[in-house]
Design a protein around this motif. Sequence first.
Motif, PDB file in Angstrom:
ATOM      1  N   CYS A  74     -16.516   9.201 -24.806  1.00 10.91           N
ATOM      2  CA  CYS A  74     -17.263   8.194 -24.046  1.00 10.91           C
ATOM      3  C   CYS A  74     -16.924   6.803 -24.568  1.00 10.91           C
ATOM      4  CB  CYS A  74     -18.761   8.446 -24.160  1.00 10.91           C
ATOM      5  SG  CYS A  74     -19.303   9.943 -23.305  1.00 10.91           S
ATOM      6  N   VAL A  75     -16.796   5.859 -23.647  1.00  7.41           N
ATOM      7  CA  VAL A  75     -16.498   4.464 -23.970  1.00  7.41           C
ATOM      8  C   VAL A  75     -17.523   3.599 -23.253  1.00  7.41           C
ATOM      9  CG1 VAL A  75     -14.812   2.600 -23.738  1.00  7.41           C
ATOM     10  CG2 VAL A  75     -14.028   4.950 -24.160  1.00  7.41           C
ATOM     11  N   ALA A  76     -18.300   2.828 -24.015  1.00  3.11           N
ATOM     12  CA  ALA A  76     -19.357   2.001 -23.443  1.00  3.11           C
ATOM     13  C   ALA A  76     -18.865   0.591 -23.156  1.00  3.11           C
ATOM     14  CB  ALA A  76     -20.548   1.947 -24.394  1.00  3.11           C
ATOM     15  N   LEU A  77     -19.280   0.066 -22.012  1.00  2.00           N
ATOM     16  CA  LEU A  77     -19.040  -1.335 -21.663  1.00  2.00           C
ATOM     17  C   LEU A  77     -20.374  -2.058 -21.754  1.00  2.00           C
ATOM     18  CD1 LEU A  77     -16.685  -0.946 -18.561  1.00  2.00           C
ATOM     19  CD2 LEU A  77     -16.053  -1.284 -20.962  1.00  2.00           C
ATOM     20  N   LEU A  90     -12.971  -2.937 -23.604  1.00  2.00           N
ATOM     21  CA  LEU A  90     -11.863  -2.014 -23.358  1.00  2.00           C
ATOM     22  C   LEU A  90     -10.830  -2.091 -24.480  1.00  2.00           C
ATOM     23  CD1 LEU A  90     -11.309  -2.446 -19.513  1.00  2.00           C
ATOM     24  CD2 LEU A  90     -12.135  -0.387 -20.690  1.00  2.00           C
ATOM     25  N   GLU A  91     -10.528  -3.294 -24.913  1.00  2.00           N
ATOM     26  CA  GLU A  91      -9.546  -3.458 -25.993  1.00  2.00           C
ATOM     27  C   GLU A  91     -10.034  -2.783 -27.264  1.00  2.00           C
ATOM     28  OE1 GLU A  91      -6.262  -4.188 -28.105  1.00  2.00           O
ATOM     29  OE2 GLU A  91      -6.440  -4.626 -25.964  1.00  2.00           O
ATOM     30  N   GLU A  92     -11.278  -3.053 -27.655  1.00  2.00           N
ATOM     31  CA  GLU A  92     -11.805  -2.528 -28.918  1.00  2.00           C
ATOM     32  C   GLU A  92     -12.184  -1.053 -28.862  1.00  2.00           C
ATOM     33  OE1 GLU A  92     -15.098  -5.092 -29.836  1.00  2.00           O
ATOM     34  OE2 GLU A  92     -13.783  -6.798 -30.274  1.00  2.00           O
ATOM     35  N   ARG A  93     -12.691  -0.601 -27.731  1.00  2.00           N
ATOM     36  CA  ARG A  93     -13.280   0.738 -27.659  1.00  2.00           C
ATOM     37  C   ARG A  93     -12.399   1.783 -26.977  1.00  2.00           C
ATOM     38  NH1 ARG A  93     -19.438  -1.155 -25.970  1.00  2.00           N
ATOM     39  NH2 ARG A  93     -19.742  -2.509 -27.774  1.00  2.00           N
ATOM     40  N   LEU A  94     -11.365   1.323 -26.265  1.00  2.00           N
ATOM     41  CA  LEU A  94     -10.493   2.261 -25.562  1.00  2.00           C
ATOM     42  C   LEU A  94      -9.033   2.075 -25.948  1.00  2.00           C
ATOM     43  CD1 LEU A  94     -10.024   4.441 -23.313  1.00  2.00           C
ATOM     44  CD2 LEU A  94      -9.853   2.534 -21.706  1.00  2.00           C
ATOM     45  N   LEU A  95      -8.489   0.908 -25.669  1.00  2.00           N
ATOM     46  CA  LEU A  95      -7.058   0.691 -25.834  1.00  2.00           C
ATOM     47  C   LEU A  95      -6.577   0.905 -27.265  1.00  2.00           C
ATOM     48  CD1 LEU A  95      -6.629  -2.392 -23.481  1.00  2.00           C
ATOM     49  CD2 LEU A  95      -6.258   0.028 -22.961  1.00  2.00           C
TER      50      LEU A  95
END
Length: 181
Positions: A74-77, A90-95
Motif C-alpha cells: 500500500c502507498v498512501a497519498l 509518489l517519489e518518496e513512497r513508491l518510486l
Amino acid sequence: MGSNFTDLVLLVGTNPLPDFVVAEYFLEKNGNCKTVWLVHSEKVVEYNQQGTKEYADALKNSLRRRHNSIDLRCVALSDVSSSKKIEKDLEERLLKKISSGSSLHLNYTGGTKAMCIHTYRALEQKYKGSISFSYLDGRNFELLDDEQGRRITGDLRKEIRINLEELIELHGFKKCPSQDT
C-alpha cells in the motif's frame, strides 16, 4: 509491453471492485508480475479528504487469499488535490521503492482524477520505455491499452469471478450471521 511486466500499480478509490478485476486478470495472465502497488488516499480532516486506506487493505486481503506469493504494498497519498504533494508522495513512497530493472503497468481506473493524471505523469517520466498503461472501460467491461489504442481483453465479466462473500468483504462489510426464527 502489454501484460508482460513485473510491477502493477493500481489507484484505489471508493470502489475497489474494478481494481480487483484488473489485478485478478493480470495476475492470472502475467506470470512475471511480482508486486502489486495499491495507491490510496490518506484520511485528512482539514482537507475534507475521506481516505481510501480501508479499501486498499480490503483489496490487499482479497488478493492475498488468491495469490499468496505476490508482494502487495500500500502507498498512501497525503493530499489528492495537490499535484506537488502527490508527486512528492509518489517519489518518496513508491518510486524509490521499486526495484531497478522493473517494468511497470499502471491501471488508472480507480482513484481521483488528480491521482490519475499525476501518477500517470510521474511514472511515465521516470519509466519511459518500461511502462504501460490501461483503463477498465465501464461501458463494455474491457481493458483498454493506451499505447496501442486497442483492447487488451474481452468482456471481463466472463473471465473474472468473485463470490458474494468476497464482494461484501472487498467493500468493507461483513456478512451477518443468519438468524433462524
